[in-house]
Motif scaffolding. Structure first.
Motif, PDB file in Angstrom:
ATOM      1  N   GLU A 153       0.819  -1.205   0.000  1.00 22.49           N
ATOM      2  CA  GLU A 153       0.000   0.000   0.000  1.00 22.49           C
ATOM      3  C   GLU A 153       0.863   1.270   0.000  1.00 22.49           C
ATOM      4  O   GLU A 153       0.358   2.345  -0.352  1.00 22.49           O
ATOM      5  CB  GLU A 153      -0.926   0.012   1.218  1.00 22.49           C
ATOM      6  N   MET A 154       2.118   1.165   0.363  1.00 21.60           N
ATOM      7  CA  MET A 154       3.020   2.317   0.387  1.00 21.60           C
ATOM      8  C   MET A 154       3.895   2.375  -0.861  1.00 21.60           C
ATOM      9  O   MET A 154       4.084   3.446  -1.453  1.00 21.60           O
ATOM     10  CB  MET A 154       3.902   2.262   1.628  1.00 21.60           C
ATOM     11  N   ASN A 160      -2.758 -10.679   1.621  1.00 22.64           N
ATOM     12  CA  ASN A 160      -3.741 -10.387   2.667  1.00 22.64           C
ATOM     13  C   ASN A 160      -3.017 -10.189   3.984  1.00 22.64           C
ATOM     14  O   ASN A 160      -2.463 -11.136   4.553  1.00 22.64           O
ATOM     15  CB  ASN A 160      -4.761 -11.521   2.762  1.00 22.64           C
ATOM     16  N   GLU A 161      -3.025  -9.001   4.521  1.00 19.47           N
ATOM     17  CA  GLU A 161      -2.344  -8.692   5.766  1.00 19.47           C
ATOM     18  C   GLU A 161      -3.298  -8.865   6.942  1.00 19.47           C
ATOM     19  O   GLU A 161      -4.508  -8.622   6.822  1.00 19.47           O
ATOM     20  CB  GLU A 161      -1.813  -7.254   5.728  1.00 19.47           C
ATOM     21  N   ARG A 212      -6.215  -1.673   2.395  1.00 15.80           N
ATOM     22  CA  ARG A 212      -7.161  -0.644   1.963  1.00 15.80           C
ATOM     23  C   ARG A 212      -7.514  -0.791   0.490  1.00 15.80           C
ATOM     24  O   ARG A 212      -8.576  -0.349   0.055  1.00 15.80           O
ATOM     25  CB  ARG A 212      -6.562   0.738   2.211  1.00 15.80           C
ATOM     26  N   LEU A 213      -6.638  -1.377  -0.287  1.00 14.47           N
ATOM     27  CA  LEU A 213      -6.880  -1.491  -1.711  1.00 14.47           C
ATOM     28  C   LEU A 213      -7.671  -2.734  -2.079  1.00 14.47           C
ATOM     29  O   LEU A 213      -8.048  -2.901  -3.244  1.00 14.47           O
ATOM     30  CB  LEU A 213      -5.551  -1.483  -2.478  1.00 14.47           C
ATOM     31  N   GLN A 214      -7.888  -3.615  -1.139  1.00 10.75           N
ATOM     32  CA  GLN A 214      -8.696  -4.791  -1.408  1.00 10.75           C
ATOM     33  C   GLN A 214     -10.145  -4.494  -1.023  1.00 10.75           C
ATOM     34  O   GLN A 214     -10.462  -3.484  -0.387  1.00 10.75           O
ATOM     35  CB  GLN A 214      -8.165  -6.005  -0.630  1.00 10.75           C
TER      36      GLN A 214
END
Length: 840
Positions: A383-384, A422-423, A456-458
């Protein structure tokens, strides 16, 4: 012989020639012949003082050293010339030269020694010193009468180069007639030794790219011949080198010192890494025609320098890695370096010069392949950063050699792509701290412990909560919103609470693929309330029956599980009921936690155990009280305030009669134990001294008798038993011919040895003793009875009884056996069996 008119000078010329052996044609050169020729001019001065009358001068004979040379002893005469008295000086004896390795014949005469007194008396000559009468002995000898000196064997200059002898002259009585003279014998060197190298192979090294004249190594050869002559002067030269490169002579050698240096440029380890050259050492100053030679091998290794920079095999490299992973190799960077492998000039060092400001990556060098391994050392977040563009440069551990520039191929770009995974959910505040009073009832909501999803992007994911660790099982969590609710009352004094903090762990799990979970810790600080009454310690103690100034009472302590301000200071008091408590006892407060319990003044209590109730209250709001009972033992005390033994027993509730009875019982019990031990010891002693089975006179083993003869029973007294008796004399038996001796007589051999019965047998030995005695008796040929077959010398001419074969028992007819009754009592049984046929 020459006389000088003035008697002042005597000239002596000695010629010495070098013997040349015909088996050494290489030695036949003019330089050696000239060096072997010695021309010596010796001056011997004779000065006489005080001569005035020439007629008073004495003539002195001088020996001309023609072959063989003669050496004269210096005289002791004096001469006077012109009124002045002169003393003659001693002769200066020239050295004697002997060529080494002479072929003889031996003994070979060297010089002749003479004394001018041998005309008047008989003189005997001798020599002493090393080589004569000292080791090595008998190298030189002398004729004692003629004074001729000989060498007896070939000499070796390398073994010994000179000899120092002394010549003596004595008369027939051994008296010295001349002063001893010194003889110096020098061994003339011949070229009989080759130069010898210390090693056959020498190793040296030189850096590649070295300039001409660079020192490489040193070789040296030793020649045992005389180094002051051409025989020992060694010169060096290099034979052709291998391999034959573009420059055939890469090295040269100093002919005198043996130092090898480079002579041409162009040393390149990557082309030729090693040279082999043959070095020749020759004596006679390097004359190959007459000198002796030897060779050695010099191996010269061209050492590597960093003259080749590393070059990456590609200008760009790429790789990918999942997010949040560490110690993962993303890409391999390959490099080429022509320098020596696994050396500092070859080992590559990789650096990231741009594209990674946060330091997520590092490049490690593979020690075997020299490849660069791009490794993740800090987790990256998709995400970064979705990709990284790195610029790397490769260099060596060692700096590049002077004049070598870095290559453009030492720099490359590396593209690293980040994969989204998937975190797990995470708790923003971890651990989370809250404060609550203890004792809150079950069902109380404490807080909401919620987690966040970093992806956040999923697509939006759902988080579920569960309890992972709750030591006291006091809490529960709502699965959807993370609300924490108590399921039991919280107790600060529980063993699960450490430093007023209760800790529980919860789990947050998403519904991703695959599912991921994160943990969070909740720490509850429990505020203390006054929920524990104080208690007293100790619960038991003792006190003297009468108070004195040294012992004032019993110290008691109050303890409370709560903390301030719900603990001390404490209030101690005695109850009003029963009234005897306040009448006999008193309690006084020492400090906030301590008090003293004692007997009232002039109060006497009988020794015994008393229960004293005490009420203690804490400082809480409201305060809590506790009625505790302390068991106090009242007993008589000594002067130190300690209970006596009798007093302690009395305090336990026993009277004097009971104590005496207990002591008497103890004494009786000890006496019985002592008597029992004595009885056991005595019984053991009797068991050891008692006979095994019965008395000795009744022991069957002692009644086994051995007789030399046996007699018949009562019914056999009429029979002749002489055949079973041992005869008084054996002469009639021993005189019989062989093979006719009777075998029913006792053998004349030593009797067998029977086993000896032990004095005090062990019960287990009875069977062994009987079996050993039986075995000895069965194997004893001297033991009766002698029941072997009797052999008679003569049986008679016939028998009135007829043949035994006439007794036919197979007859089927009736027979009358009544006559058996008339044969006596011995046949009575047979008559009963066959007689009386009617009875059958």
């Amino acid at each position: 012989e020459q006389n000088d008119p003035q008697n002042n000078f005597v000239f002596k010329i000695v010629f010495s020639f070098l013997e040349i052996s015909p088996d050494q044609p290489q030695a036949l050169n003019m330089r050696q012949i000239i060096s072997g020729l010695e021309l010596k001019l010796c001056f011997a001065f004779k000065v006489t003082e005080g001569e005035k009358n020439p007629s008073e001068r004495k003539q002195k004979k001088v020996a001309v050293l023609a072959p063989p040379p003669v050496i004269m002893f210096s005289g002791s005469h004096k001469s006077i010339t012109k009124g002045h008295r002169r003393q003659k000086r001693d002769w200066v004896i020239p050295p004697i030269n002997v060529a080494e390795n002479s072929r003889g014949p031996f003994p070979q005469m060297l010089v002749s020694i003479r004394s001018d007194q041998d005309k008047d008396i008989s003189v005997r000559y001798s020599i002493t010193g090393v080589g004569a009468d000292q080791p090595p002995n008998e190298v030189f000898s002398i004729d004692p009468v003629l004074g001729k000196m000989f060498v007896t064997k070939p000499l070796d200059r390398e073994h010994r180069s000179s000899y120092h002898l002394r010549a003596h002259a004595v008369d027939m009585n051994g008296n010295q007639v001349e002063n001893p003279i010194d003889l110096h014998i020098f061994v003339i060197d011949m070229n009989d030794n080759r130069p010898e190298f210390k090693n056959q192979v020498y190793n040296g090294s030189v850096d590649e790219g070295s300039r001409p004249g660079t020192y490489v190594m040193h070789l040296s050869a030793f020649d045992a011949d005389d180094n002051t002559t051409a025989n020992g002067m060694v010169r060096y030269r290099i034979l052709p080198q291998t391999p034959h490169s573009s420059i055939p002579n890469m090295f040269t050698i100093n002919s005198e010192t043996g130092d090898i240096v480079t002579v041409a440029p162009g040393l390149d380890r990557e082309k030729v890494s090693q040279y082999t050259i043959i070095v020749q050492a020759t004596d006679m100053e390097g004359n190959l025609s007459f000198g002796l030679s030897n060779t050695a091998t010099a191996i010269i290794t061209v050492t590597d320098i960093n003259d080749n920079p590393p070059m990456l095999t590609s200008r760009t490299f790429s790789g990918e890695v999942p997010e949040n992973q560490v110690d993962v190799v993303v890409a391999n960077l390959t490099v080429i370096d022509a320098d020596q492998p696994h050396s500092p000039n070859w080992n590559a060092v990789y650096r990231i010069i741009s594209g990674d400001p946060a330091g997520h990556f590092t490049i490690r060098t593979d020690p075997v392949t020299n490849d660069g391994m791009v490794t993740v050392v800090k987790p990256v977040d998709f995400e970064m950063n979705r990709a990284f563009m790195l610029t790397v440069v490769a260099s060596n551990q060692a700096h590049l050699a002077s004049g070598i520039l870095s290559s453009l191929q030492s720099t490359a770009g590396v593209t690293i792509s980040i994969q989204d995974v998937n975190e797990p959910p995470y708790f923003p505040t971890n651990p989370k701290h809250i404060r609550f009073e203890e004792g809150v009832p079950a069902g109380t909501s404490l807080t909401t412990f919620s987690a966040s999803d970093p992806d956040r992007l999923q697509m939006q994911q759902i988080i579920r909560y569960s309890k992972l660790n709750d030591p006291a099982d006091w809490l529960s969590i709502n699965r959807t919103n993370g609300q924490i609710v108590t399921t039991a009352m919280l107790d600060r004094e529980s063993v699960h609470v450490k430093n007023n903090i209760y800790e529980a762990t919860f789990l947050a799990t998403d519904n991703g693929s695959p599912a991921a979970s994160g943990t969070g810790t909740l720490q509850i600080y429990l505020i203390d309330i006054n929920d524990n009454p104080p208690a007293l310690v100790p619960r038991e103690s003792q006190i003297c029956e009468r108070m004195n100034k040294n012992v004032n009472g019993v110290n008691i302590t109050a303890a409370d599980a709560d903390t301030d301000p719900n603990a001390g200071p404490f209030v101690f008091e005695l109850p009003n009921f029963p009234s005897s408590i306040r009448r006999n006892w008193t309690i006084s407060r020492i400090s906030g936690d301590f008090a003293r319990l004692g007997l009232r003044y002039q109060v006497y209590l009988e020794p015994g155990m008393y229960e004293v109730p005490i009420i203690v209250s804490d400082s809480g709001n409201p305060p809590l009280s506790n009625r505790s009972v302390i068991k106090v033992k009242v007993c008589p005390c000594d002067e130190h305030g300690d209970c006596t033994t009798l007093g302690a027993v009395a305090a336990a509730g026993l009277g004097t009669g009971a104590i005496i009875s207990i002591l008497i019982c103890i004494i009786i019990l000890l006496s019985m134990v002592l008597l029992f031990v004595v009885w056991i010891k005595r019984r053991e002693k009797e068991r050891q001294t008692k006979q095994l089975l019965i008395d000795p006179e009744d022991d069957v083993r002692d009644n086994i008798l051995k007789y030399d003869e046996e007699g018949g029973g009562e019914e056999d007294q009429d029979y002749d038993l002489s055949q079973l008796q041992q005869p008084d004399s054996l002469e009639h038996i021993m005189s019989k011919p062989p093979g006719i001796r009777r075998v029913d007589e006792r053998p004349i051999i030593p009797e067998s040895q029977y086993p000896i019965r032990p004095v005090v047998p062990h019960p287990g030995d009875i069977g062994d003793f009987i079996h050993e005695g039986l075995r000895a008796a069965d194997n004893d040929p001297t033991a009766p009875p002698y029941d072997s077959l009797l052999v008679f010398d003569y049986e008679g001419s016939g028998s009135t009884a007829g043949s035994v074969s006439s007794l036919n028992s197979t007859s089927t007819g009736d027979q009358d056996y009544d006559y058996l009754n008339d044969w006596g009592p011995r046949f009575k049984k047979l008559a009963d069996m066959y007689g009386g046929g009617d009875d059958d």
